[in-house]
Write a protein that holds these residues in place. Structure first.
Motif, PDB file in Angstrom:
ATOM      1  N   ASN A 450      68.227 -44.778  80.733  1.00 47.46           N
ATOM      2  CA  ASN A 450      69.482 -44.267  80.155  1.00 47.46           C
ATOM      3  C   ASN A 450      69.913 -45.207  79.046  1.00 47.46           C
ATOM      4  OD1 ASN A 450      70.327 -42.090  81.948  1.00 47.46           O
ATOM      5  ND2 ASN A 450      70.963 -43.348  83.378  1.00 47.46           N
ATOM      6  N   SER A 451      69.477 -46.537  79.129  1.00 50.04           N
ATOM      7  CA  SER A 451      69.854 -47.239  77.899  1.00 50.04           C
ATOM      8  C   SER A 451      68.994 -47.011  76.654  1.00 50.04           C
ATOM      9  CB  SER A 451      69.599 -48.676  78.091  1.00 50.04           C
ATOM     10  OG  SER A 451      70.167 -49.266  79.420  1.00 50.04           O
ATOM     11  N   LEU A 452      67.854 -46.503  76.809  1.00 54.44           N
ATOM     12  CA  LEU A 452      66.966 -46.271  75.630  1.00 54.44           C
ATOM     13  C   LEU A 452      67.341 -44.698  74.944  1.00 54.44           C
ATOM     14  CD1 LEU A 452      63.678 -47.952  76.341  1.00 54.44           C
ATOM     15  CD2 LEU A 452      65.476 -48.509  74.703  1.00 54.44           C
ATOM     16  N   PRO A 459      62.840 -41.882  75.073  1.00 53.32           N
ATOM     17  CA  PRO A 459      62.183 -43.109  74.524  1.00 53.32           C
ATOM     18  C   PRO A 459      60.589 -42.709  74.913  1.00 53.32           C
ATOM     19  CG  PRO A 459      63.245 -43.352  76.522  1.00 53.32           C
ATOM     20  CD  PRO A 459      63.840 -42.063  76.281  1.00 53.32           C
ATOM     21  N   THR A 460      59.795 -43.322  74.049  1.00 52.45           N
ATOM     22  CA  THR A 460      58.351 -43.507  74.293  1.00 52.45           C
ATOM     23  C   THR A 460      58.299 -44.285  75.806  1.00 52.45           C
ATOM     24  OG1 THR A 460      57.848 -45.405  73.149  1.00 52.45           O
ATOM     25  CG2 THR A 460      57.850 -43.355  71.801  1.00 52.45           C
ATOM     26  N   LYS A 461      57.006 -44.177  76.383  1.00 48.60           N
ATOM     27  CA  LYS A 461      56.511 -44.748  77.767  1.00 48.60           C
ATOM     28  C   LYS A 461      56.627 -45.992  77.340  1.00 48.60           C
ATOM     29  CE  LYS A 461      52.613 -44.573  79.649  1.00 48.60           C
ATOM     30  NZ  LYS A 461      51.455 -43.818  80.284  1.00 48.60           N
ATOM     31  N   GLU A 462      56.069 -46.741  76.295  1.00 48.81           N
ATOM     32  CA  GLU A 462      55.925 -48.180  75.903  1.00 48.81           C
ATOM     33  C   GLU A 462      56.967 -48.815  75.991  1.00 48.81           C
ATOM     34  OE1 GLU A 462      54.359 -45.709  74.404  1.00 48.81           O
ATOM     35  OE2 GLU A 462      52.161 -45.776  75.232  1.00 48.81           O
ATOM     36  N   ASP A 463      58.223 -48.100  75.075  1.00 49.22           N
ATOM     37  CA  ASP A 463      59.285 -48.677  74.851  1.00 49.22           C
ATOM     38  C   ASP A 463      60.101 -48.912  76.336  1.00 49.22           C
ATOM     39  OD1 ASP A 463      59.196 -49.047  72.298  1.00 49.22           O
ATOM     40  OD2 ASP A 463      60.333 -47.009  71.794  1.00 49.22           O
ATOM     41  N   ILE A 465      58.705 -49.295  79.142  1.00 47.38           N
ATOM     42  CA  ILE A 465      57.840 -50.384  80.025  1.00 47.38           C
ATOM     43  C   ILE A 465      58.202 -51.714  79.571  1.00 47.38           C
ATOM     44  CG2 ILE A 465      55.760 -51.407  80.332  1.00 47.38           C
ATOM     45  CD1 ILE A 465      54.363 -48.623  80.430  1.00 47.38           C
ATOM     46  N   VAL A 466      58.617 -51.855  78.076  1.00 42.02           N
ATOM     47  CA  VAL A 466      59.014 -53.216  77.579  1.00 42.02           C
ATOM     48  C   VAL A 466      60.288 -53.502  77.887  1.00 42.02           C
ATOM     49  CG1 VAL A 466      59.569 -54.480  75.418  1.00 42.02           C
ATOM     50  CG2 VAL A 466      57.354 -53.074  75.637  1.00 42.02           C
ATOM     51  N   LEU A 467      61.232 -52.614  78.042  1.00 45.21           N
ATOM     52  CA  LEU A 467      62.565 -52.849  78.377  1.00 45.21           C
ATOM     53  C   LEU A 467      62.665 -52.992  80.087  1.00 45.21           C
ATOM     54  CD1 LEU A 467      65.534 -53.118  78.030  1.00 45.21           C
ATOM     55  CD2 LEU A 467      65.960 -50.684  78.229  1.00 45.21           C
ATOM     56  N   CYS A 468      61.841 -52.498  80.770  1.00 41.42           N
ATOM     57  CA  CYS A 468      61.935 -52.575  82.254  1.00 41.42           C
ATOM     58  C   CYS A 468      61.479 -54.084  82.356  1.00 41.42           C
ATOM     59  CB  CYS A 468      60.730 -51.581  82.915  1.00 41.42           C
ATOM     60  SG  CYS A 468      61.669 -50.009  82.990  1.00 41.42           S
TER      61      CYS A 468
END
Length: 502
Positions: A450-452, A459-463, A465-468
């Protein structure tokens, strides 16, 4: 009847050789009275002197009416019994006993006499029992607490009292079943560092059933008792005095520790461990015992010496059953509480481990599936395995709008994107969310997504994962500047490109 001091004066003056005329002149008494006490020799009193006067009373014509009311009130709720004041009012107003208008004391004394006589006729009173170090009683109480939203919520609390030292300990439990009793006892044992060798239970503590004079213990409690080695004693029916100590503690703690209601903190297990248990054990610990002249802390030293050692291996408090799921991967427990594992476990047999606070589910081969918070109460509830439901949604994206996953997910950009996406785009979004949920949990993955997701762009999956990863180690709210310190000096060192200005 003269006062004893007057009689003593008469006797002393006669012994000193004073005449009756002289005694009369000094005391003002007539000669007949003086002669009576000069000649009196027996001044002892037997019980008959103190016995109640058996002469008639103006209450006599109405005693049968009082008797009828008192006999009838045994059918009433025990908190709605007639008081002497109310009985006096009934006699004066309803039965027109005007001569009793100022005779409330007569009514009160008669009612007290009637109750005392009934008590004697119904058998002996309570016995004063002797308790030794290392013996305890347990019982449940109930009180209101303040929930996190400010509302009042009623909770059960479990109390253990030590009869020798008069010390007590308590904690909140979600119910009164056998799992809760065993869990509460285990928590107490761990806190005090030992096991009482004798514990007295009520009949309503969920660990046994009474059939006539036979008490049948549950299988879980029997295993728990054998594991810890203590003796369980069950109070007789309608013999509250056998566990009067703990019943007094239940009320004392409610009035003095839970009034006004305490504010709860979650999880309740931590609240018990950090607040309820230590504070209850310290309550009045330094006061002198009502009979023994020592403080509770001093007396508990003897209790502690009498405790048995904790077993080397901790007891796993749970009742394990085999249950079968339906076509949607659900199984149902007591009072209509439903737990949803998801379609991947449809029409399957699973092992369900029921603890006091949680329910853990395993495959028949012992492989762990999921832990749910255990639901209590009479109202039916449904608890979902959100991660499992999300995995099933990947294969059925059309069901998104009616999915429990959507209901649990907070409003935000990613949720709105999934609502508006076509079938193919929704599948890709759910697949990405499911992968991150498997790694970081649904709560972290959904908040990060929700944030991205802004302006309808996924968002991309990579982005994601980074935020998680960042949220797990450094929560989003911690990235704010709560101190409000001016960071402009650092900004001045950086160029617009983000590089350090030279």
């Amino acid at each position: 009847m003269l006062k004893m001091s007057q009689i003593d004066t008469i006797k002393n003056m006669w012994r000193d050789g004073r005449s009756k005329a002289e005694i009369k002149e000094v005391t003002g008494l007539d000669r007949k009275t003086i002669s009576k006490y000069i000649n009196k020799e027996d001044f002892s009193k037997g019980p008959e002197v103190y016995a109640k006067d058996q002469r008639g009373s103006k209450l006599d014509p109405y005693k049968h009416i009082i008797d009828e009311y008192l006999e009838k009130q045994s059918e009433y709720f025990h908190k709605q019994r007639l008081t002497a004041l109310r009985m006096h009012e009934i006699l004066v107003t309803k039965h027109k006993a005007k001569e009793l208008e100022h005779s409330y004391i007569l009514v009160r004394k008669y009612m007290k006499s009637w109750r005392n006589q009934r008590r004697r006729n119904n058998g002996p009173g309570t016995l004063k029992l002797v308790w030794h170090p290392g013996e305890a009683q347990v019982d449940f109480g109930e009180a209101d607490f303040i929930d996190t939203d400010g509302s009042y919520v009623r909770k059960k609390y479990f109390v253990m009292s030590f009869l020798h030292s008069n010390m007590a300990i308590y904690e909140i439990l979600p119910g009164e079943n056998g799992e809760c009793v065993c869990q509460g006892l285990l928590d107490f044992f761990m806190f005090i560092g030992g096991v009482p060798y004798l514990i007295v239970f009520d009949n309503a503590t969920g660990i046994a059933k009474r059939y006539a004079n036979i008490v049948q213990q549950s299988e879980l409690f029997t295993r728990f008792r054998l594991h810890h080695g203590f003796v369980a004693q069950f109070a007789n029916v309608r013999s509250g005095w056998e566990k009067g100590n703990v019943e007094n503690k239940v009320g004392t703690l409610r009035r003095n520790r839970l009034s006004p209601p305490l504010e709860l903190a979650y999880p309740l297990q931590d609240f018990n461990r950090n607040v309820m248990i230590p504070e209850s054990f310290a309550f009045r610990a330094e006061e002198l015992h009502y009979e023994k002249g020592k403080t509770g802390t001093e007396l508990f030293i003897q209790d502690r010496k009498a405790l048995m050692a904790l077993p080397a291996k901790p007891f796993h408090v749970a009742r394990i059953d085999t249950m079968r799921t339906n076509g949607t991967g659900c199984f149902r427990m007591e009072s209509g509480h439903t737990y949803v594992l998801g379609s991947g476990y449809a029409n399957d047999a699973v092992l369900v481990s029921r603890g006091a606070w949680e329910i853990s589910v395993y495959t028949r081969g012992g492989e762990f599936i999921r832990t749910f918070p255990r639901a209590y109460g009479d109202e039916p509830t449904t608890t979902y395995d959100i991660e499992a439901m999300l995995g099933a949604s990947v294969n059925k994206p059309n069901a998104w709008m009616h999915s429990p996953v959507r209901e649990k997910m907070e409003d935000g950009g990613f949720k709105h994107y999934l609502d508006a996406a076509d079938n193919s785009s929704r599948r890709r979004g759910l697949y990405m969310l499911n992968e991150c949920s498997d790694r970081f949990g649904f709560g972290v993955a959904s908040v990060a997504a929700n944030s991205l997701c802004r302006d309808g762009r996924i968002p991309t999956k990579e982005d994601l994962i980074v935020l998680c990863n960042r949220m797990v180690s450094f929560p989003l709210e911690a990235s704010d500047n709560p101190t409000n310190v001016n960071l402009g000096v650092y900004d001045a060192l950086l160029g617009k490109s983000g590089e350090v200005a030279l």
